[in-house]
Design a protein around this motif. Structure first.
Motif, PDB file in Angstrom:
ATOM      1  N   ASN A 291      44.607  34.175 -52.367  1.00 50.51           N
ATOM      2  CA  ASN A 291      44.099  33.140 -53.257  1.00 50.51           C
ATOM      3  C   ASN A 291      42.995  32.327 -52.596  1.00 50.51           C
ATOM      4  O   ASN A 291      43.119  31.939 -51.433  1.00 50.51           O
ATOM      5  N   LEU A 292      41.928  32.065 -53.343  1.00 49.05           N
ATOM      6  CA  LEU A 292      40.834  31.201 -52.887  1.00 49.05           C
ATOM      7  C   LEU A 292      40.994  29.842 -53.562  1.00 49.05           C
ATOM      8  O   LEU A 292      40.618  29.650 -54.719  1.00 49.05           O
ATOM      9  N   ARG A 293      41.549  28.884 -52.840  1.00 48.26           N
ATOM     10  CA  ARG A 293      41.888  27.600 -53.455  1.00 48.26           C
ATOM     11  C   ARG A 293      40.646  26.813 -53.856  1.00 48.26           C
ATOM     12  O   ARG A 293      40.643  26.105 -54.869  1.00 48.26           O
ATOM     13  N   ASP A 294      39.589  26.902 -53.054  1.00 49.36           N
ATOM     14  CA  ASP A 294      38.386  26.142 -53.383  1.00 49.36           C
ATOM     15  C   ASP A 294      37.683  26.718 -54.605  1.00 49.36           C
ATOM     16  O   ASP A 294      37.187  25.978 -55.460  1.00 49.36           O
ATOM     17  N   VAL A 295      37.652  28.033 -54.730  1.00 49.36           N
ATOM     18  CA  VAL A 295      36.960  28.652 -55.867  1.00 49.36           C
ATOM     19  C   VAL A 295      37.688  28.339 -57.172  1.00 49.36           C
ATOM     20  O   VAL A 295      37.081  27.883 -58.147  1.00 49.36           O
TER      21      VAL A 295
ATOM     22  N   ARG B 237      56.577  23.463 -57.204  1.00 47.51           N
ATOM     23  CA  ARG B 237      55.842  22.995 -56.032  1.00 47.51           C
ATOM     24  C   ARG B 237      54.427  23.560 -56.000  1.00 47.51           C
ATOM     25  O   ARG B 237      53.457  22.847 -55.730  1.00 47.51           O
ATOM     26  N   SER B 238      54.288  24.863 -56.274  1.00 43.62           N
ATOM     27  CA  SER B 238      52.955  25.448 -56.273  1.00 43.62           C
ATOM     28  C   SER B 238      52.153  24.963 -57.472  1.00 43.62           C
ATOM     29  O   SER B 238      50.920  24.875 -57.422  1.00 43.62           O
ATOM     30  N   MET B 239      52.841  24.615 -58.581  1.00 39.34           N
ATOM     31  CA  MET B 239      52.154  24.061 -59.741  1.00 39.34           C
ATOM     32  C   MET B 239      51.472  22.742 -59.368  1.00 39.34           C
ATOM     33  O   MET B 239      50.311  22.499 -59.734  1.00 39.34           O
ATOM     34  N   ILE B 240      52.180  21.909 -58.636  1.00 38.18           N
ATOM     35  CA  ILE B 240      51.597  20.642 -58.209  1.00 38.18           C
ATOM     36  C   ILE B 240      50.383  20.887 -57.320  1.00 38.18           C
ATOM     37  O   ILE B 240      49.370  20.186 -57.410  1.00 38.18           O
ATOM     38  N   GLU B 241      50.453  21.916 -56.469  1.00 39.85           N
ATOM     39  CA  GLU B 241      49.306  22.232 -55.617  1.00 39.85           C
ATOM     40  C   GLU B 241      48.101  22.697 -56.436  1.00 39.85           C
ATOM     41  O   GLU B 241      46.952  22.426 -56.087  1.00 39.85           O
ATOM     42  N   ARG B 242      48.351  23.401 -57.538  1.00 35.82           N
ATOM     43  CA  ARG B 242      47.231  23.801 -58.395  1.00 35.82           C
ATOM     44  C   ARG B 242      46.574  22.565 -59.026  1.00 35.82           C
ATOM     45  O   ARG B 242      45.356  22.501 -59.170  1.00 35.82           O
TER      46      ARG B 242
ATOM     47  N   LEU C 169      47.298  12.289 -65.890  1.00 33.03           N
ATOM     48  CA  LEU C 169      47.477  13.366 -64.914  1.00 33.03           C
ATOM     49  C   LEU C 169      47.685  14.728 -65.568  1.00 33.03           C
ATOM     50  O   LEU C 169      48.063  15.673 -64.892  1.00 33.03           O
ATOM     51  N   TRP C 170      47.448  14.816 -66.885  1.00 40.84           N
ATOM     52  CA  TRP C 170      47.656  16.125 -67.499  1.00 40.84           C
ATOM     53  C   TRP C 170      46.620  17.118 -66.993  1.00 40.84           C
ATOM     54  O   TRP C 170      45.490  16.778 -66.680  1.00 40.84           O
ATOM     55  N   SER C 171      47.043  18.388 -66.896  1.00 40.39           N
ATOM     56  CA  SER C 171      46.195  19.432 -66.332  1.00 40.39           C
ATOM     57  C   SER C 171      46.522  20.753 -67.001  1.00 40.39           C
ATOM     58  O   SER C 171      47.647  20.979 -67.461  1.00 40.39           O
ATOM     59  N   GLN C 172      45.536  21.649 -67.033  1.00 37.91           N
ATOM     60  CA  GLN C 172      45.785  22.991 -67.560  1.00 37.91           C
ATOM     61  C   GLN C 172      46.856  23.715 -66.744  1.00 37.91           C
ATOM     62  O   GLN C 172      47.570  24.575 -67.265  1.00 37.91           O
ATOM     63  N   TYR C 173      47.006  23.373 -65.457  1.00 30.83           N
ATOM     64  CA  TYR C 173      48.031  24.009 -64.638  1.00 30.83           C
ATOM     65  C   TYR C 173      49.429  23.539 -65.039  1.00 30.83           C
ATOM     66  O   TYR C 173      50.389  24.311 -65.031  1.00 30.83           O
TER      67      TYR C 173
END
Length: 379
Positions: free
Chosen positions: A222-226, A101-106, A156-160
């Motif tokens: 955690n700073l989500r915007d940064v 779930r947090s991976m999707i948020e990243r 949709l691939w991502s480094q996260y």
């Protein structure tokens, strides 16, 4: 606050000694067990049997737990002991993207490029494609590689997602040794951030040989915007003044508490704002994608040594998406928020949010600790 059968280790600041001391909890009282045999938290976890040492070590009763918790909220009280982070010389490491779930948020952070107002629409799009398909995947497995292929084809691939379902975990340096804050302290949000959140996590305590010796609670602010602007800004997003909170105590592994308790741990989160805002959340270690011992093995070994041991944040399931102010704006901290992370076996970690530029500066480092111990004839 804490189970009576546990073996707990902490640190306090003693103004009368002008330095920190190692303490344990006995029948609701804090006992200073700092000794020449083990003058630091690091030294205790390097012992062959730290549980036996903590249980048997004679010490000085310095006050009741409730009294010292109150001191830790108000550190202006003259010469009153207050809690510090329960670690000292250990490296402070952290794992990210260990929950689906947090991976999707990243991924959403990355796609939104740090813009919180864009997150809602992206979340809906990603959810429509991914759904719950990632939750039961074993990272690095053939099934995970098939999902990777499908995501690449969908654009949709991502480094996260790479570190979330690929063979290699994300392990980074959260903060510097001696820089973490403890129970009751202010936690810091970098003033450049306008989209950020707490990250309630279990933190493992690991000796230099890679043996896990205990666990505690942590807030991996955690700073989500940064981070969302660029993964190369991870250091700026994670390592700031007072951005690593750990405590209140380390619970040592013994007959009453083991790594299996960590695997089954449920963490509760409460955020209370000065504006009356209230947010409740939960992070369940049962949903972690990688076993805690696998994360330890990816951190320490022939490829990397930690002669003073280390602590390891295990990542969080919690990623708040509820709107706090404007519709579609999601959650972000406000100065003055009180953050409480709790677990029946590990206690309660409580901190208040400030800008990192307004938190007490970090001034007591390793050299100061060595001088303090030498002055007290402990080394």
């Amino acid at each position: 606050m804490l189970e009576n059968d546990g073996v707990y280790l902490g640190r306090v600041w003693r103004s009368d000694l002008d330095g920190p001391s190692i303490v344990t909890l006995r029948e609701g009282r804090l006992v200073d067990i700092t000794s020449r045999a083990a003058p630091t938290s690091r030294d205790i976890f390097e012992l062959a049997d730290p549980v036996a040492h903590v249980r048997s070590c004679e010490g000085e009763d310095i006050g009741g737990l409730d009294e010292i918790l109150e001191n830790s909220r108000d550190r202006t009280r003259a010469k009153a002991p207050y809690l510090l982070a329960p670690i000292d010389l250990q490296a402070v490491k952290a794992c990210g993207v260990t929950f689906a779930r947090s991976m999707i948020e990243r991924v959403i952070e990355e796609r939104a490029a740090g813009d919180a107002s864009a997150a809602g629409e992206i979340r809906k799009m990603v959810g429509n494609i991914i759904g719950d398909n990632l939750r039961d995947l074993v990272p690095g497995s053939p099934e995970a590689m098939q999902v990777k292929k499908a995501l690449v084809e969908a654009g949709l691939w991502s480094q996260y997602l790479e570190v979330g379902i690929g063979p290699d975990a994300e392990v980074f340096t959260k903060s510097q040794a001696m820089s973490s804050v403890g129970w009751g302290a202010e936690i810091g949000i970098h003033p450049v951030s306008s989209w950020n959140n707490p990250e309630p996590e279990v933190v493992l305590v690991v000796a230099s040989d890679g043996t896990v010796k205990g666990a505690t609670l942590g807030n991996d602010v955690n700073l989500r915007d940064v981070e969302g602007r660029s993964a190369l800004l991870l250091g700026k997003a994670k390592d700031n003044n007072a951005s690593s909170a750990i405590g209140p105590f380390i619970r040592l592994f013994d007959e009453s508490f083991t790594i299996d308790d960590v695997r089954a741990a449920e963490l509760d989160l409460l955020v209370e704002g000065e504006d009356g805002y209230r947010l409740e959340g939960r992070s369940s270690m049962k949903e972690i994608s990688r076993d805690p011992l696998d994360l330890v093995a990816q951190t320490v070994g022939r490829h990397h040594q930690y002669p003073d041991g280390f602590v390891l944040y295990l990542g969080t399931l919690f990623a708040p998406i509820e709107d706090r102010d404007t519709p579609g704006g999601g959650f972000t901290h406000k100065v003055g928020d009180r953050v409480i992370i709790s677990n029946p076996q590990l206690g309660r970690l409580e901190n208040t949010v400030r800008l990192s530029t307004e938190c007490a500066p970090w001034t007591f480092g390793t050299a100061d600790l060595m001088r303090s111990l030498a002055r007290r004839d402990l080394i």
